[in-house]
Design an enzyme around this catalytic site. Structure first.
Site, mmCIF file in Angstrom:
data_model
loop_
_atom_site.group_PDB
_atom_site.id
_atom_site.type_symbol
_atom_site.label_atom_id
_atom_site.label_comp_id
_atom_site.label_asym_id
_atom_site.label_seq_id
_atom_site.Cartn_x
_atom_site.Cartn_y
_atom_site.Cartn_z
ATOM 1 N N TRP A 1 4.858 -0.763 7.531
ATOM 2 C CA TRP A 1 5.293 0.025 6.683
ATOM 3 C C TRP A 1 5.033 0.491 5.753
ATOM 4 O O TRP A 1 4.510 -0.848 4.378
ATOM 5 C CB TRP A 1 7.514 0.059 6.524
ATOM 6 C CG TRP A 1 7.557 1.039 5.915
ATOM 7 C CD1 TRP A 1 7.687 3.007 6.924
ATOM 8 C CD2 TRP A 1 8.769 1.275 4.475
ATOM 9 N NE1 TRP A 1 8.730 3.907 5.691
ATOM 10 C CE2 TRP A 1 8.944 2.714 4.874
ATOM 11 C CE3 TRP A 1 9.109 0.233 4.129
ATOM 12 C CZ2 TRP A 1 9.777 2.861 3.695
ATOM 13 C CZ3 TRP A 1 10.066 0.774 3.189
ATOM 14 C CH2 TRP A 1 10.302 2.148 3.026
ATOM 15 N N LYS B 1 19.078 4.430 8.836
ATOM 16 C CA LYS B 1 19.233 4.827 10.458
ATOM 17 C C LYS B 1 20.618 4.703 10.800
ATOM 18 O O LYS B 1 21.054 5.512 11.805
ATOM 19 C CB LYS B 1 17.929 4.860 10.983
ATOM 20 C CG LYS B 1 17.265 3.943 9.992
ATOM 21 C CD LYS B 1 16.040 4.854 9.342
ATOM 22 C CE LYS B 1 15.111 5.116 8.602
ATOM 23 N NZ LYS B 1 14.119 5.361 8.111
ATOM 24 N N ASP C 1 13.812 -7.386 6.465
ATOM 25 C CA ASP C 1 13.983 -5.914 6.017
ATOM 26 C C ASP C 1 14.549 -5.934 7.276
ATOM 27 O O ASP C 1 13.745 -5.779 7.902
ATOM 28 C CB ASP C 1 12.645 -6.114 5.530
ATOM 29 C CG ASP C 1 12.744 -4.309 5.790
ATOM 30 O OD1 ASP C 1 14.189 -3.596 5.609
ATOM 31 O OD2 ASP C 1 11.929 -2.978 5.525
HETATM 32 C C1 LIG Z 1 11.173 -0.808 8.235
HETATM 33 C C2 LIG Z 1 11.925 -0.458 6.696
HETATM 34 N N1 LIG Z 1 12.922 -0.270 5.549
HETATM 35 C C3 LIG Z 1 13.162 -0.321 4.959
HETATM 36 C C4 LIG Z 1 13.269 1.295 4.728
HETATM 37 C C5 LIG Z 1 13.805 2.005 4.064
HETATM 38 O O1 LIG Z 1 15.440 2.429 4.094
HETATM 39 P P1 LIG Z 1 15.838 3.104 3.014
HETATM 40 O O2 LIG Z 1 15.778 4.691 4.051
HETATM 41 O O3 LIG Z 1 17.538 2.763 3.288
HETATM 42 O O4 LIG Z 1 15.309 3.471 1.968
HETATM 43 C C6 LIG Z 1 12.611 2.022 6.418
HETATM 44 C C7 LIG Z 1 12.798 3.397 6.398
HETATM 45 O O5 LIG Z 1 12.364 4.281 6.426
HETATM 46 C C8 LIG Z 1 11.780 1.020 6.487
HETATM 47 O O6 LIG Z 1 11.190 1.683 8.027
#
Ligand SMILES: Cc1ncc(COP(=O)(O)O)c(C=O)c1O
Length: 400
Positions: free
Chosen positions: A133, A250, A214
């Protein structure tokens, strides 16, 4: 002359930039496969019934809007630990886990990165899957980490390059932080199976590496317990220290409420207490304390057996729809005589590396108003029975 006159334009976020272009596109048939949000059959971000029930109960009481503690709601943190590690897990009974509510999963990553940098100093290195990501790179680089890629995705099979991953992890210096996606890898949709996780955990332990897991999509592949397998294996591994960042954006469909948590695992209760005190000073220096409303919604659902069961069911509904759309995408493309997309069924979560080239993605956008990332990443959750025929016909056309 303004003191800011020398400030140059910063680059825009590629994913949010794509959405801006999509929003401005006047074509009625347009489809946005670029975003990382689960939408339902009608293309809407759902409000879960379990969440709605807590929200209504909160609205009936007078809720004072005082500050939360620096580390957030105690009930939220307890519920998070149970969801990550399993209620009654030995690691929790031993008091080894220090958890704080954070501003989304992103806040957990940032606070975790800042604290690790403080502990590791100039030697702070992060090994990260290639690809990962985009914000992972940004957050850890900004916190002062040196980044090292490890092999992950195999273009040829559209699956995992497990041998490459093991080889690269095996070369890391002890003390290197290794970022791992617990499930539903973003952007590829390619995950490790149980046996592969066991091998990776053994390697991390052998090499004295520091796992940082994560988990942003718990329950989007199998269920909330099975998707936490990597965390449960680490908990039982004897590895003395690791970190978990998790998000409810999500899994509770609470994107804008910014609900996440950071958990540092230490060797014993005393170490965990020292870690928690440092998590708190790091949060204090960043944003002081988290937000109330989303935390109360999540804690309210997880603390009630009835609402928890309802949430699991609704989570299953989202997951089921994603699986159905994956299968329909593959079947319809096969029926149209397109090259084999069967690998999409083996990928997990909202995203797929579709294997479409940048040129094909450009054609989808220009000729068909279908938006995907230039890497070929598509959000499967953006497909529905109303647009899947149009999308698959367009994909088949650009593959010809
Ligand atoms: C792999 C990954 N980690 C962390 C997050 C962060 O999530 P948040 O929207 O709760 O900050 C995302 C959000 O798209 C993600 O895809």
């Amino acid at each position: 002359m303004s003191i800011f006159a020398s400030v140059t334009m910063a680059p825009g976020d590629p994913i949010l930039g794509l959405t801006e272009t999509y929003n401005a596109d006047p074509r009625k048939e347009k489809v946005n496969l670029g975003v990382g949000i689960y939408v339902d059959e009608q293309g809407k971000v759902p409000v879960l019934d379990a969440v709605r029930q807590v929200e209504q109960a909160l609205a009936r009481d007078d809720q004072p809007r005082s500050y939360l503690p620096i580390d957030g709601l105690p009930a939220y943190n307890r519920a998070t630990q149970n969801l990550l590690f399993g209620a009654g897990a030995a690691i929790l009974e031993a008091g080894r886990v220090a958890t704080a509510q954070t501003i989304g999963g992103s806040g957990a990553l940032r606070v975790g990165a800042d604290l690790l940098k403080k502990v590791l100093g100039d030697q702070a290195k992060l090994a990260i899957s290639n690809p990962s990501w985009g914000n992972h790179h940004v957050v850890f680089r900004t916190a002062g980490f040196q980044l090292i890629d490890y092999r992950y995705y195999d273009d040829a099979s559209h699956g995992l390059d497990f041998a490459g991953m093991l080889e690269d992890l095996g070369k890391l210096e002890p003390g290197t932080v290794v970022l791992l996606h617990a499930c539903c890898h973003n952007p590829t949709g390619v995950d490790l199976d149980a046996a592969q996780w066991a091998q990776v955990v053994a390697l991390l332990k052998d090499r004295g590496l520091l796992p940082f897991v994560d988990m942003a999509y718990q329950g989007f592949d199998r269920n909330s317990t099975d998707d936490a397998l990597a965390i449960r294996l680490l908990a039982d591994s004897g590895i003395p220290a690791f970190v978990v960042a998790n998000s409810y954006s999500k899994s509770f469909s609470l994107y804008g409420e910014r609900v996440g948590a950071l958990s540092f695992v230490g060797a014993d209760r005393d170490e965990a207490a020292r870690l928690l005190s440092n998590i708190k000073t790091t949060i204090r220096a960043n944003y002081s304390s988290p937000a109330t409303h989303g935390g109360k919604l999540v804690a309210g659902v997880l603390d009630s057996a009835e609402l928890r069961a309802l949430w699991e069911q609704e989570l299953g509904g989202m997951r089921g729809r994603i699986h159905t759309m994956r299968a329909a995408f593959v079947d319809k493309l096969a029926a149209l005589g397109a090259p084999d997309f069967g690998f999409i069924n083996r990928q997990a979560g909202m995203f797929s590396y579709s294997g479409l080239s940048k040129a094909q993605v450009d054609r989808l956008r220009e000729e068909f108003a279908i938006y995907a990332l230039s890497s070929g990443r598509i959000c499967v959750a953006a497909l529905n029975t109303g647009n899947i025929d149009y999308v698959t016909r367009a994909v088949a056309a650009v593959c010809r």
